[in-house]
Enzyme design. Structure first.
Site, mmCIF file in Angstrom:
data_model
loop_
_atom_site.group_PDB
_atom_site.id
_atom_site.type_symbol
_atom_site.label_atom_id
_atom_site.label_comp_id
_atom_site.label_asym_id
_atom_site.label_seq_id
_atom_site.Cartn_x
_atom_site.Cartn_y
_atom_site.Cartn_z
ATOM 1 C CG ASP A 36 35.427 17.071 15.565
ATOM 2 O OD1 ASP A 36 36.607 16.859 15.242
ATOM 3 O OD2 ASP A 36 35.084 17.386 16.718
ATOM 4 C CG ASP A 76 37.615 15.893 18.638
ATOM 5 O OD1 ASP A 76 38.739 16.266 18.290
ATOM 6 O OD2 ASP A 76 36.824 16.596 19.296
ATOM 7 C CB CYS A 130 -0.910 0.019 1.229
ATOM 8 S SG CYS A 130 -1.999 -1.399 1.390
ATOM 9 C CB CYS A 151 25.390 52.169 14.703
ATOM 10 S SG CYS A 151 26.327 53.472 15.501
#
Length: 994
Positions: free
Chosen positions: A871, A662, A67, A145
């Site tokens: 990583d 790591d 289905c 600014c």
């Protein structure tokens, strides 16, 4: 630590990487699917690319993978479809498409054309997966600014739109996350001379559904819609007059649900009457559809019993009671008896009314060139029913023909199948209990505080927690659940976050500390200012991640999908062949007449065998084998603090035989500290640190932050963070920094940087470096005006239990490797301390990814465990990427598995859970395939010549229904998963993990 997890919700991460690399690495480009329909021409200008939308439909009526396959195939044929995924287990279909070529209504109609009912649950639109980043900007004083910042942001490649508001001192940036990251925006703002603080990033659109009661007619409904659309921040308003439901898309920072309810209830308060609005009931959605399906099957089964039980009694029980037997055998017309007529009358409603779902399902399936379980049921029951009708009518027309009917076969078959589907749907509902438990963590109500101009509380009001808006202040009593993500504005307490982060000990909270919605306040009263509400909350994002994971198919599911394409047609052919072979054998005396039961002839015996074959075959069990196990496995993983992003990750994780770790933030805690300073020239230590801190304050690297924090200790006022101006600042990736401070050239970095800058390293400095590295510390060299002036020793302690985890992995036959950007001496010392033999030091981000590919080329299935931006390439390259939950959002996005608790033990949990899940999937397949391979031959009468055993069709139907239920129940056993026993009793530095 647990609060850092919610870089998932994009709380600012620092990108802790390995080694002494400076600055942020550019966001890696990940492989992606084709973006546009075939033949669509797209201008290369990003502003002209078409919008992309995602919709989620509830699809009812699907029974097996065949289905789901037919729905997928039909949807994918439409123009403008990017991807379509159908989840038969949850009765959902998720479609990604381009609105320029197709709309959700066309998709819904296509699904219904296939033969299933489709209801739109959710629609999301985005431009090229556009995300929105909001930042607080400090230091702006005028429109010049804000204009400067706005122009700088708009100039960044990948930014679609940028707005800076001076009044609120906030910037909102719409951007493509594949091209640019929010870290780049913050860096750009800081380069223009202002300080940027990240508020949020990601999809910034909230949705809510309200139920409206009142005098419904065109005028007030239109008035409500216009009034809602006039509110600031409201993007879209849809009103369904039939369901009396209002769907609103809005910006949570500008408005919220309480404002909508107030507008609705103030509308039409005159002669037309008063409207009342409330948030749509929680049951609305997938759970309500599931419950409706359960109730529907239950009603059908109970009604079928009303008719089937009398049919069963008249055909198999009353025939042995003399008085009743005589009554049922009384002839009405020729040889037709009262029993024949009663069974015919009672079985007809079961066949055509209660069992009509099988007819409609079969018709719709066959109309689109496929066949599902409904076809087998319809064929089997029709064969029994219509042969019985023929037999009874022949008996009525003949004074000699004695009829044998199978009305009980068709009625009992449908009843047993309905019972099986009822049990199956209930069992499937239990597979998503983990998500339901996560969603139930949020309290139903919250106490909203109102303040006067002096900041005093003037009112407390109990409201539905879903009515909380951003910036609301909520009161949290001791023992109560935190109602929303936010931060503490008043009070102090301890909060139990174990249900979210897995941290066993309560975490202390005081003013300014972040809190997570769904956690429990242990003691003390807290006032919380809401920052993330609704779909933005950390809990909602975890639920969305788990739901997405459960939608994704595991590769092993392809086996069931391939089988399901041919299963039903083969069963029909085999069923017909069974009937024909038994019929011809009986016709031409191929077996003794004594084999034929006294109440049958050879044709009827052959028919029973054929029907049994047709109804015992079960494609549903095959289709449920993988998704049910994946669904329970990912849900259990979430409760264990391991977020698994789908079946692909589960399947790959159970094969892992090599893990690349790591170092910084993964094997180590990730919070480096300066532990020793050795000066090689005569100078005051405070002056020495004033110079190097002025240079390091411009870097985001963890080691730089450690140096700056240490330098603050030499000042009387530690809060004063203004350092001397650093000119000509330069970040040398992987090495260190260089700057001019107080007219002096300052170089801070590793040995290779000093050699590159032609700075001599004395024998004393070499000896100090060697000594530092032997202690598993990182040695940092400092040069002032070309002279080597000092050596800093920085230590990053190992995480508790790192050595034990590596030892357990070895016992699981999983190889461990350290890949780090740190120097070789420190890397070797850390590796030796934890028990890892293979070390790759001074590796850049691309080197980590290359190492992963080398290991894969040598035949290993590789997992990468990391936490930083650098990583990410390796996390993507690995077969399984595991991100530490306290890491950066980029690492978490790139990973396949997120370790929420940031504990290394969860690496073992993730691998063990994936192995247990795939063991369960194998058992499911063995059962589903074995059931069909054994059951079909038995139903075909293979044992009949030797034992006289035959399987009546109604028992075959019951067996078929039981097979699906047994597969789901087998998967449900994963709910009782426990972490490996060795982790339960593992003592880590005197602390027993629980």
């Amino acid at each position: 630590m647990g609060t850092k997890l919610f870089s998932l919700a994009c709380i600012r991460g620092t990108g802790a990487g390995d080694g002494y690399s400076r600055g942020l690495s550019p966001r890696p480009h990940y492989p992606s699917m084709p973006k546009y329909p075939k033949g669509v021409l797209v201008d290369v200008d990003r502003n002209t690319e078409p919008t992309e939308s995602r919709v989620l439909f509830s699809v009812t009526g699907m029974t097996c993978s065949a289905c789901a396959g037919s729905v997928e195939k039909a949807v994918k044929r439409l123009p403008g479809i990017k991807e379509a995924v159908v989840d038969v287990l949850n009765n959902r279909a998720q479609v990604m498409f381009y609105p320029s070529y197709v709309n959700e209504e066309t998709i819904r109609e296509t699904i219904e054309d296939v033969g299933f009912e489709a209801t739109l649950i959710m629609e999301e639109k985005n431009e090229k997966s556009t995300q929105i980043c909001r930042m607080l900007i400090k230091g702006m004083t005028c429109t010049t600014c804000s204009s400067t910042v706005e122009s700088a942001l708009r100039a960044i490649r990948g930014v679609h739109r940028a707005q800076v508001a001076l009044a609120t001192e906030e910037a909102e940036v719409h951007y493509d996350p594949i091209i640019v990251s929010h870290e780049q925006f913050m860096k750009t703002i800081e380069e223009t001379g202002f300080e940027a603080i990240l508020i949020s990033t990601g999809e910034d659109m909230s949705n809510i559904k309200l139920q409206i009661d009142g005098p419904w007619n065109d005028f007030p409904v239109n008035l409500i819609q216009k009034s809602l659309q006039a509110l600031p921040g409201v993007e879209k308003v849809d009103i369904d007059t039939n369901l009396r439901k209002c769907s609103i898309s809005y910006k949570a920072d500008l408005t919220g649900p309480r404002s909508f309810i107030k507008v609705i209830e103030s509308t039409g308060s005159g002669s037309s009457g008063q409207f009342k609005a409330k948030i749509y009931p929680k049951g609305e959605g997938r759970d309500s559809h599931r419950q409706d399906e359960i109730n529907q099957y239950k009603r059908s089964f109970m009604w079928s019993l009303v008719f089937t039980v009398p049919v069963f009694l008249t055909s198999m029980v009353f025939m042995y009671i003399p008085g009743l037997k005589h009554l049922l055998d009384t002839k009405i017309v020729n040889m037709m008896t009262i029993g024949h007529l009663v069974r015919w009358i009672l079985s007809t409603p079961v066949q055509f009314f209660i069992g009509r779902r099988f007819y409609t399902g079969s018709y719709k399936s066959l109309r689109h060139g496929s066949a599902n379980m409904d076809v087998l049921i319809a064929l089997g029951t029709n064969a029994a029913y219509f042969y019985s009708v023929y037999s009874v009518l022949r008996a009525a027309a003949s004074p000699h023909f004695e009829a044998t009917d199978f009305f009980e076969t068709s009625a009992m078959l449908i009843s047993f199948i309905l019972l099986g589907k009822y049990l199956e749907v209930m069992a499937k509902g239990k597979t998503s209990e983990a998500i339901a438990k996560l969603m139930d963590l949020t309290p139903d109500t919250a106490t909203l505080l109102t303040f006067d101009s002096q900041g005093n509380v003037v009112n407390e009001e109990e409201i539905d927690s879903r009515l909380i808006q951003r910036s609301d202040v909520i009161k949290i009593l001791p023992g109560a659940k935190v109602a929303s993500d936010g931060f503490v504005t008043w009070g102090q307490s301890h909060v139990n976050e174990s249900m979210i982060t897995g941290e066993a000990l309560p975490v202390g909270k005081r003013k300014g500390d972040p809190v997570i919605g769904g956690t429990v306040n242990e003691n003390g009263v807290l006032h919380i200012k809401a920052t993330r509400v609704g779909s933005e909350s950390a809990l909602s994002q975890i639920v969305q991640l788990v739901e997405s994971a459960q939608m994704a198919k595991a590769p092993v599911q392809k086996l069931a999908d391939r089988i399901s394409k041919f299963f039903v047609p083969l069963v029909i052919i085999f069923s017909f062949s069974t009937w024909l072979s038994w019929f011809l054998s009986g016709k031409f005396d191929g077996y003794p007449k004594s084999w034929i039961p006294s109440s049958m002839d050879s044709f009827q015996l052959a028919l029973q065998f054929g029907i049994s074959v047709m109804v015992i075959a079960c494609p549903c069990a095959l289709g449920l084998a993988t998704p049910t196990a994946v669904m329970v496995g990912t849900g259990v993983g979430a409760t264990q603090g391991v977020l698994i992003k789908g079946g692909q990750a589960l399947e790959s994780a159970h094969k892992v035989d090599c893990i690349v770790f790591d170092k910084t933030g993964t094997l180590t805690i990730g919070k480096p500290l300066v532990v020793n300073t050795r000066l090689l020239k005569n100078m005051v230590l405070r002056e020495f640190y004033e110079l190097i801190a002025a240079a390091e304050v411009n870097s985001e690297h963890p080691l730089a932050k450690a140096i700056v924090e240490y330098a603050k200790k030499f000042r009387g006022d530690e809060e004063n963070s203004v350092w001397a101006e650093a000119q000509n600042f330069e970040s040398i990736t992987g090495h260190g920094v260089r700057a001019i401070v107080q007219n002096k050239e300052i170089i801070v970095g590793n040995k290779s940087l000093m050699l590159k800058k032609s700075i001599g390293i004395s024998i004393d400095a070499e000896e100090i470096l060697t000594e530092v590295e032997e202690l598993a510390q990182t040695g940092i060299l400092v040069s002032i005006d070309g002279q080597l002036t000092g050596v800093l020793a920085i230590s990053d302690p190992l995480k508790p239990g790192a050595r034990e985890v590596i030892s357990i992995l070895k016992s699981m036959k999983v190889k461990s490797i350290v890949v780090t950007g740190d120097n070789r001496g420190t890397a070797n010392s850390i590796a030796m301390e934890v028990g890892i033999d293979d070390v790759i030091a001074e590796a850049k981000p691309e080197d980590k990814a290359e190492k992963v590919k080398e290991l894969q080329a040598s035949g290993h299935v590789v997992a990468m465990v990391g936490d930083g931006i650098n990583d990410s390439p390796a996390l993507v390259a690995a077969d399984v990427g595991m991100a530490i939950g306290a890491g950066t959002d980029i690492a978490i996005e790139a990973a396949d598995i997120v370790l929420m608790k940031s504990n290394l033990e969860d690496v073992i949990t993730a691998i063990d859970l994936s192995r247990k899940t795939f063991t369960r999937i194998r058992l499911n397949y063995i059962w589903a395939l074995g059931y069909n391979l054994l059951g079909i031959p038995i139903a075909a009468g293979v044992l009949f010549p030797f034992t006289g055993f035959r399987l009546p069709p109604w028992i075959a139907g019951a067996a078929m229904a039981a097979s699906s239920v047994s597969v789901v129940c087998c998967s449900l056993l994963l709910k009782y998963y426990k972490r490996p026993r060795i982790l339960e009793t593992l003592e880590i530095q005197g602390i027993t993990t629980v």
